[in-house]
Design an enzyme around this catalytic site. Structure first.
Site, PDB file in Angstrom:
ATOM      1  N   GLU A 185      -0.250  -7.766   2.873  1.00 45.56           N
ATOM      2  CA  GLU A 185      -0.527  -8.895   3.756  1.00 45.56           C
ATOM      3  C   GLU A 185       0.676  -9.808   3.966  1.00 45.56           C
ATOM      4  OE1 GLU A 185      -3.998 -10.846   2.174  1.00 45.56           O
ATOM      5  OE2 GLU A 185      -5.289  -9.157   2.613  1.00 45.56           O
ATOM      6  N   GLU A 364      -8.712  -3.309   1.652  1.00 46.22           N
ATOM      7  CA  GLU A 364      -9.517  -4.427   1.145  1.00 46.22           C
ATOM      8  C   GLU A 364     -10.630  -4.731   2.132  1.00 46.22           C
ATOM      9  OE1 GLU A 364      -7.468  -8.058   0.098  1.00 46.22           O
ATOM     10  OE2 GLU A 364      -5.809  -6.954  -0.819  1.00 46.22           O
TER      11      GLU A 364
HETATM   12  O1  IFM Z   1      -7.855 -12.242  -3.005  1.00 43.26           O
HETATM   13  C1  IFM Z   1      -7.258 -11.925  -1.795  1.00 43.26           C
HETATM   14  C2  IFM Z   1      -6.237 -10.817  -1.972  1.00 43.26           C
HETATM   15  O2  IFM Z   1      -5.280 -11.147  -2.921  1.00 43.26           O
HETATM   16  C3  IFM Z   1      -5.528 -10.542  -0.668  1.00 43.26           C
HETATM   17  N1  IFM Z   1      -6.479 -10.324   0.400  1.00 43.26           N
HETATM   18  C4  IFM Z   1      -7.558 -11.265   0.547  1.00 43.26           C
HETATM   19  C5  IFM Z   1      -8.265 -11.473  -0.766  1.00 43.26           C
HETATM   20  C6  IFM Z   1      -9.416 -12.465  -0.594  1.00 43.26           C
HETATM   21  O3  IFM Z   1      -8.935 -13.681  -0.133  1.00 43.26           O
END
Ligand code: IFM
Length: 461
Positions: A185, A364
């Site tokens: 990210e 994710e």
């Molecule tokens: O916890 C975070 C993760 O570290 C990166 N993506 C989003 C998740 C939730 O906010």
């Protein structure tokens, strides 16, 4: 080539969540994800150097509950128990990140053998349990020394250092890793860390954020090139995509949504897959646009084996006063994020059409929920509904042509949710931070049963 951004009025109704694992290909990978700073703890143990997040946590007011990453889920010591939980869940794969300051405390120079030993033990444990390790090199815990020396990601000096770190990890662990992603990210790193100051290192400069994003992307290109010389394991990058929707079918909202899409999706997808920054965003940034040297864009557009997509929600853009808010027909998570799974379908189909990316992994997807432990159980029905709806949306995207090979629920454990501290719980497994006791939530049981219903691999039929 670019598709018009859909408006709220045109959004299709939520999918019926009736999917099973048998609806996915037998080779589809089911996993869950974490990151080092959020679960490991042991921040000052066995030679780990300080990270910018250790520093950020020590600054008053930065973390909502005043907490820090010193102990977190104590995964550094409890990883065998955590791998047993993964095995119980029936996971094929586990996504985790290496802590750069644990492996190279100053971010350059000497390697920390005790840090490599930890990941060596973790990989052994995972492989013995039959769980494929998918690694990320950078999930936000920059060695603080690099920030002190030259401003960290703000300086081009970081690019060769990140490539050295990547090559060392690939050389030592490449043969045991199922994949390596360079960054997690980069939008969050650049925008939240250097423009809005919600994340470490807490800087407020749009120009700095734009330059940081360029150095992140450039370091990705150089790291992939350096790792190719050391390993044949699949290499890629993980991007967070929050599709942008105009609140009303009016020109001003459409333009706002288009710019938002440019800033969070196209600013990263275009350089990685087309070798250029989007013109409309460059114009929007004006004098804050990053300095780009000759050859940078070609280096960023390095061939990749996979793309990781992190999807949680969508953004609704309104230019009206008062603003038109997201309807939230399926509700909002404990982060205040709208639950809108149909955007996952639309977005994956769009990526396939516009970018022809390599195979995608949903690296994710998950929700924070106000979980409560009652009589030793956490009945997190909203999380089960979220999972059902998003897996149905994913299955639909695949039926429409998106080449998705795996899904990682975020997160395996409740953990340190950055500037929200420990107040937000994303885990399949509840963590009691006082005792470090792990308790699988109802959603963990649901995900376990779901995975168990998968199609048998061809050889087993
Ligand atoms: O916890 C975070 C993760 O570290 C990166 N993506 C989003 C998740 C939730 O906010």
């Amino acid at each position: 080539m670019t598709q018009p951004t859909p408006s709220l009025a045109a959004a299709p109704a939520p999918q019926t969540p009736s999917v099973t694992a048998a609806d996915f290909p037998a080779s589809f990978i089911w996993g869950s994800a974490t990151s080092a700073a959020q679960i490991e703890g042991a921040a000052q143990i066995d030679g780990r150097g300080p990270s910018i997040w250790d520093r950020f946590c020590s600054e008053p007011g930065r973390i909502k509950d005043g907490s820090n990453t010193a102990v977190a889920c104590d995964h550094y010591h409890r990883y065998p128990e955590d791998v047993r939980l993964m095995k119980w869940l029936g996971l094929d794969a586990y996504r985790f990140s290496f802590a750069w300051p644990r492996l190279q405390p100053q971010g350059k120079g000497a390697w920390n053998e005790a840090g490599f030993d930890f990941y060596d033990r973790l990989l052994d444990e995972l492989l013995a349990a039959g769980i494929a390790p998918h690694a990320t090199l950078y999930h936000w815990d920059l060695p603080a020394a690099l920030h002190d020396d030259f401003g960290g990601w703000q300086s081009r000096k970081i690019v060769p250092l990140f490539a050295d770190y990547a090559a060392e990890v690939a050389r030592r662990f490449g043969d045991r890793l199922a994949s390596i992603a360079t960054h997690n990210e980069p939008w969050c790193v650049a925008t939240l860390g250097y423009e809005t100051a919600q994340f470490a290192p807490g800087i407020t400069s749009r120009a700095a954020a734009a330059q940081v994003s360029h150095h992140l992307l450039l370091s990705h290109g150089h790291a992939v090139q350096a790792m190719r010389a050391e390993t044949r394991t699949p290499l890629g990058i993980v991007l967070n995509h929050t599709p942008s929707f105009p609140a009303m079918p009016i020109e001003a909202d459409r333009l706002a949504a288009r710019l938002d899409d440019g800033l969070n999706v196209r600013w990263y997808m275009d350089p990685v897959f087309r070798g250029c920054y989007p013109q409309d965003v460059l114009e929007h940034l004006g004098g804050d646009a990053p300095r780009v040297a000759e050859g940078d864009m070609a280096a960023i557009r390095v061939p990749l084996d996979f793309l990781g997509v992190n999807f949680y929600t969508r953004t609704v853009l309104s230019t009206q006063q008062p603003p038109v808010l997201a309807p939230g027909e399926m509700g909002f998570t404990d982060m205040g994020w709208e639950i809108y799974p149909q955007a996952l379908t639309q977005h994956l189909v769009r990526l396939a059409r516009e970018y022809c990316p390599p195979p995608i992994y949903i690296t994710e997807n998950g929700m924070a929920n106000a979980d409560e432990m009652v009589n030793g159980a956490v009945a997190d029905l909203p999380r089960i509904r979220y999972l059902q709806a998003h897996l149905a949306a994913l299955s639909r995207a695949m039926a429409l042509g998106a080449d998705v090979r795996g899904y990682f629920y975020w997160s395996l454990l409740d953990n340190f949710e950055w500037n929200s501290g420990y107040a937000k719980r994303f885990g399949l497994v509840h963590v009691d931070y006082a005792s470090q006791q792990r308790t699988p939530k109802h959603s963990a049981h649901w995900y376990r049963d779901f995975i168990a219903g998968r199609a048998a691999p061809p050889g087993a039929r």
